[in-house]
Design a protein around this motif. Structure first.
Motif, PDB file in Angstrom:
ATOM      1  N   GLY A 178      -9.221   4.609  -9.217  1.00 42.30           N
ATOM      2  CA  GLY A 178     -10.456   3.858  -9.410  1.00 42.30           C
ATOM      3  C   GLY A 178     -11.679   4.750  -9.463  1.00 42.30           C
ATOM      4  O   GLY A 178     -11.615   5.945  -9.203  1.00 42.30           O
ATOM      5  N   HIS A 179     -12.801   4.137  -9.800  1.00 43.03           N
ATOM      6  CA  HIS A 179     -14.059   4.870  -9.927  1.00 43.03           C
ATOM      7  C   HIS A 179     -14.394   5.658  -8.680  1.00 43.03           C
ATOM      8  O   HIS A 179     -14.838   6.803  -8.750  1.00 43.03           O
ATOM      9  CB  HIS A 179     -15.211   3.892 -10.145  1.00 43.03           C
ATOM     10  N   SER A 180     -14.243   5.028  -7.545  1.00 41.71           N
ATOM     11  CA  SER A 180     -14.687   5.651  -6.307  1.00 41.71           C
ATOM     12  C   SER A 180     -13.606   6.521  -5.686  1.00 41.71           C
ATOM     13  O   SER A 180     -13.795   7.041  -4.582  1.00 41.71           O
ATOM     14  CB  SER A 180     -15.133   4.577  -5.320  1.00 41.71           C
ATOM     15  N   ASP A 181     -12.514   6.710  -6.387  1.00 42.31           N
ATOM     16  CA  ASP A 181     -11.443   7.562  -5.867  1.00 42.31           C
ATOM     17  C   ASP A 181     -11.693   8.991  -6.354  1.00 42.31           C
ATOM     18  O   ASP A 181     -11.477   9.303  -7.524  1.00 42.31           O
ATOM     19  CB  ASP A 181     -10.087   7.043  -6.338  1.00 42.31           C
ATOM     20  N   THR A 182     -12.125   9.810  -5.463  1.00 39.55           N
ATOM     21  CA  THR A 182     -12.555  11.160  -5.816  1.00 39.55           C
ATOM     22  C   THR A 182     -11.411  11.997  -6.352  1.00 39.55           C
ATOM     23  O   THR A 182     -10.312  12.014  -5.782  1.00 39.55           O
ATOM     24  CB  THR A 182     -13.152  11.858  -4.591  1.00 39.55           C
ATOM     25  N   GLN A 183     -11.674  12.692  -7.450  1.00 46.34           N
ATOM     26  CA  GLN A 183     -10.712  13.640  -7.984  1.00 46.34           C
ATOM     27  C   GLN A 183     -10.985  15.008  -7.344  1.00 46.34           C
ATOM     28  O   GLN A 183     -12.122  15.489  -7.350  1.00 46.34           O
ATOM     29  CB  GLN A 183     -10.841  13.727  -9.510  1.00 46.34           C
ATOM     30  N   TYR A 184      -9.933  15.603  -6.834  1.00 42.87           N
ATOM     31  CA  TYR A 184     -10.024  16.918  -6.211  1.00 42.87           C
ATOM     32  C   TYR A 184      -9.415  17.935  -7.174  1.00 42.87           C
ATOM     33  O   TYR A 184      -8.265  17.793  -7.587  1.00 42.87           O
ATOM     34  CB  TYR A 184      -9.283  16.935  -4.868  1.00 42.87           C
ATOM     35  N   PHE A 185     -10.209  18.938  -7.491  1.00 45.13           N
ATOM     36  CA  PHE A 185      -9.796  19.923  -8.482  1.00 45.13           C
ATOM     37  C   PHE A 185      -9.196  21.158  -7.835  1.00 45.13           C
ATOM     38  O   PHE A 185      -9.615  21.591  -6.749  1.00 45.13           O
ATOM     39  CB  PHE A 185     -11.008  20.363  -9.325  1.00 45.13           C
TER      40      PHE A 185
ATOM     41  N   TYR B  13     -19.870   3.744 -14.461  1.00 42.74           N
ATOM     42  CA  TYR B  13     -19.849   4.526 -13.231  1.00 42.74           C
ATOM     43  C   TYR B  13     -20.106   5.965 -13.607  1.00 42.74           C
ATOM     44  O   TYR B  13     -19.531   6.472 -14.575  1.00 42.74           O
ATOM     45  CB  TYR B  13     -18.498   4.379 -12.539  1.00 42.74           C
ATOM     46  N   PHE B  14     -20.961   6.613 -12.814  1.00 42.81           N
ATOM     47  CA  PHE B  14     -21.401   7.960 -13.175  1.00 42.81           C
ATOM     48  C   PHE B  14     -21.302   8.875 -11.957  1.00 42.81           C
ATOM     49  O   PHE B  14     -21.552   8.450 -10.824  1.00 42.81           O
ATOM     50  CB  PHE B  14     -22.851   7.924 -13.685  1.00 42.81           C
ATOM     51  N   LEU B  15     -20.943  10.114 -12.220  1.00 42.55           N
ATOM     52  CA  LEU B  15     -20.710  11.053 -11.130  1.00 42.55           C
ATOM     53  C   LEU B  15     -21.328  12.396 -11.473  1.00 42.55           C
ATOM     54  O   LEU B  15     -21.507  12.736 -12.640  1.00 42.55           O
ATOM     55  CB  LEU B  15     -19.195  11.254 -10.913  1.00 42.55           C
TER      56      LEU B  15
ATOM     57  N   LEU C 299     -19.942  15.563  -5.967  1.00 38.65           N
ATOM     58  CA  LEU C 299     -21.218  15.672  -5.272  1.00 38.65           C
ATOM     59  C   LEU C 299     -21.786  14.303  -4.925  1.00 38.65           C
ATOM     60  O   LEU C 299     -22.050  13.986  -3.772  1.00 38.65           O
ATOM     61  CB  LEU C 299     -22.201  16.446  -6.154  1.00 38.65           C
ATOM     62  N   ILE C 300     -21.969  13.466  -5.927  1.00 35.68           N
ATOM     63  CA  ILE C 300     -22.600  12.169  -5.720  1.00 35.68           C
ATOM     64  C   ILE C 300     -22.276  11.278  -6.910  1.00 35.68           C
ATOM     65  O   ILE C 300     -21.996  11.785  -8.002  1.00 35.68           O
ATOM     66  CB  ILE C 300     -24.136  12.321  -5.534  1.00 35.68           C
ATOM     67  N   SER C 301     -22.314   9.960  -6.708  1.00 36.04           N
ATOM     68  CA  SER C 301     -22.009   9.037  -7.798  1.00 36.04           C
ATOM     69  C   SER C 301     -22.947   7.845  -7.750  1.00 36.04           C
ATOM     70  O   SER C 301     -23.682   7.637  -6.771  1.00 36.04           O
ATOM     71  CB  SER C 301     -20.555   8.567  -7.697  1.00 36.04           C
ATOM     72  N   ILE C 302     -22.912   7.062  -8.820  1.00 38.14           N
ATOM     73  CA  ILE C 302     -23.725   5.854  -8.874  1.00 38.14           C
ATOM     74  C   ILE C 302     -23.040   4.833  -9.777  1.00 38.14           C
ATOM     75  O   ILE C 302     -22.503   5.186 -10.832  1.00 38.14           O
ATOM     76  CB  ILE C 302     -25.167   6.162  -9.372  1.00 38.14           C
ATOM     77  N   SER C 303     -23.060   3.596  -9.345  1.00 35.42           N
ATOM     78  CA  SER C 303     -22.539   2.505 -10.150  1.00 35.42           C
ATOM     79  C   SER C 303     -23.650   1.966 -11.046  1.00 35.42           C
ATOM     80  O   SER C 303     -24.828   2.073 -10.731  1.00 35.42           O
ATOM     81  CB  SER C 303     -22.039   1.389  -9.223  1.00 35.42           C
ATOM     82  N   SER C 304     -23.242   1.368 -12.147  1.00 32.66           N
ATOM     83  CA  SER C 304     -24.235   0.861 -13.095  1.00 32.66           C
ATOM     84  C   SER C 304     -25.035  -0.339 -12.559  1.00 32.66           C
ATOM     85  O   SER C 304     -26.020  -0.739 -13.162  1.00 32.66           O
ATOM     86  CB  SER C 304     -23.561   0.473 -14.411  1.00 32.66           C
TER      87      SER C 304
ATOM     88  N   SER D  10     -17.438   7.055 -16.450  1.00 34.73           N
ATOM     89  CA  SER D  10     -16.188   6.335 -16.694  1.00 34.73           C
ATOM     90  C   SER D  10     -16.487   4.892 -17.063  1.00 34.73           C
ATOM     91  O   SER D  10     -17.551   4.351 -16.738  1.00 34.73           O
ATOM     92  CB  SER D  10     -15.275   6.391 -15.467  1.00 34.73           C
ATOM     93  N   ALA D  11     -15.527   4.304 -17.754  1.00 34.52           N
ATOM     94  CA  ALA D  11     -15.637   2.911 -18.186  1.00 34.52           C
ATOM     95  C   ALA D  11     -14.412   2.187 -17.662  1.00 34.52           C
ATOM     96  O   ALA D  11     -13.338   2.287 -18.243  1.00 34.52           O
ATOM     97  CB  ALA D  11     -15.712   2.833 -19.706  1.00 34.52           C
ATOM     98  N   ARG D  12     -14.598   1.465 -16.587  1.00 34.26           N
ATOM     99  CA  ARG D  12     -13.456   0.889 -15.877  1.00 34.26           C
ATOM    100  C   ARG D  12     -12.596   0.013 -16.771  1.00 34.26           C
ATOM    101  O   ARG D  12     -11.379   0.077 -16.744  1.00 34.26           O
ATOM    102  CB  ARG D  12     -13.950   0.083 -14.686  1.00 34.26           C
ATOM    103  N   GLN D  13     -13.244  -0.803 -17.606  1.00 37.68           N
ATOM    104  CA  GLN D  13     -12.470  -1.798 -18.349  1.00 37.68           C
ATOM    105  C   GLN D  13     -11.714  -1.204 -19.522  1.00 37.68           C
ATOM    106  O   GLN D  13     -10.676  -1.716 -19.912  1.00 37.68           O
ATOM    107  CB  GLN D  13     -13.389  -2.912 -18.841  1.00 37.68           C
ATOM    108  N   THR D  14     -12.240  -0.155 -20.096  1.00 39.76           N
ATOM    109  CA  THR D  14     -11.621   0.361 -21.321  1.00 39.76           C
ATOM    110  C   THR D  14     -10.917   1.689 -21.150  1.00 39.76           C
ATOM    111  O   THR D  14     -10.075   2.044 -21.964  1.00 39.76           O
ATOM    112  CB  THR D  14     -12.676   0.518 -22.432  1.00 39.76           C
ATOM    113  N   SER D  15     -11.258   2.420 -20.121  1.00 37.22           N
ATOM    114  CA  SER D  15     -10.729   3.782 -20.027  1.00 37.22           C
ATOM    115  C   SER D  15      -9.940   4.052 -18.759  1.00 37.22           C
ATOM    116  O   SER D  15      -9.503   5.178 -18.556  1.00 37.22           O
ATOM    117  CB  SER D  15     -11.855   4.805 -20.133  1.00 37.22           C
TER     118      SER D  15
END
Lengths: 115, 114
Positions: free
Chosen positions: A99-106, B32-34, B47-52, B93-98
């Motif tokens: 998911g979006h909030s699941d951090t990827q660790y490189f 969603y952006f990181l 580092l940090i993220s933000i939802s739309s 990222s695009a949750r619904q399509t990707s």
């Protein structure tokens, strides 16, 4: 935890040779990603797996590239035959959940140079 | 087709001042952006993220701003420290399509001078 482990760290080979890059994800992670970094395009996703099954390989540049994940603790990215334009840094990453909030660790990456 | 673009390959700032790193995107499905930070010979680290659904997210010295109408986000670092010198990647990222796919920008090399 040791983090994502990649080997080798550096690889220099000649055009036409086969190259195999290796990755050990973090234990317990169910997603594994292969990326390529170039100056022009930044980080590009090549392929990712969920529970050892390839889910999206649309980023694999061509048939010369193949990736496998025979078990939860090991994956390979193979290039055969290699070409100079394949020179890049290849990263493996893993995450628990996709998911979006699941951090990827490189991992630290493999710097590949094809002469 | 570069859907996430970081137009500044490099940025140099003085220690203690603000660093502003910019990122533009074209895909309206991104939700969603990181930001990831990368030191030499290491892999990128989150580092940090933000939802739309938000327009700002703050974590200590780092704040990410999202302007959906302009399809633009930025990372502010205040105050900047020499240890912040690294390459910063914007990702979306695009949750619904990707699904789990992250699309990264080219990266911006930040140098913080003592």
């Amino acid at each position: 935890d040791a983090g994502v482990i990649q080997s080798p760290r550096h690889e220099v080979t000649e055009m036409g040779q086969e190259v195999t890059l290796r990755c050990k994800p973090i234990s317990g992670h169910d997603y594994l990603f292969w990326y390529r970094q170039t100056m022009m395009r930044g980080l590009e996703l090549l392929i990712y797996f969920n529970n050892n099954v390839p889910i999206d390989d649309s980023g694999m540049p061509e048939d010369r590239f193949s990736a496998k994940m025979p078990n939860a603790s090991f994956s390979t990215l193979k290039i055969q035959p290699s070409e100079p334009r394949d020179s890049a840094v290849y990263f493996c990453a893993s995450s628990f959940g996709g998911g979006h909030s699941d951090t990827q660790y490189f991992g630290p990456g493999t710097r590949l140079t094809v002469l | 087709d570069q859907q996430v673009k970081q137009n500044s390959p490099s940025l140099s700032v003085q220690e203690g001042r603000i660093s502003i790193l910019n990122c533009d995107y074209t895909n309206s499905m991104f939700d969603y952006f990181l930001w990831y930070k990368k030191y030499p010979a290491e892999g990128p680290t989150f580092l940090i993220s933000i939802s739309s659904i938000k327009d700002k997210n703050e974590d200590g010295r780092f704040t990410v701003f999202l302007n959906k109408s302009a399809k633009h986000l930025s990372l502010h670092i205040v105050p900047s420290q020499p240890g912040d010198s690294a390459v910063y990647f914007c990702a979306a990222s695009a949750r619904q399509t990707s699904g789990s796919r992250l699309t990264f920008g080219e990266g911006t090399q930040l140098t913080v001078n003592p």
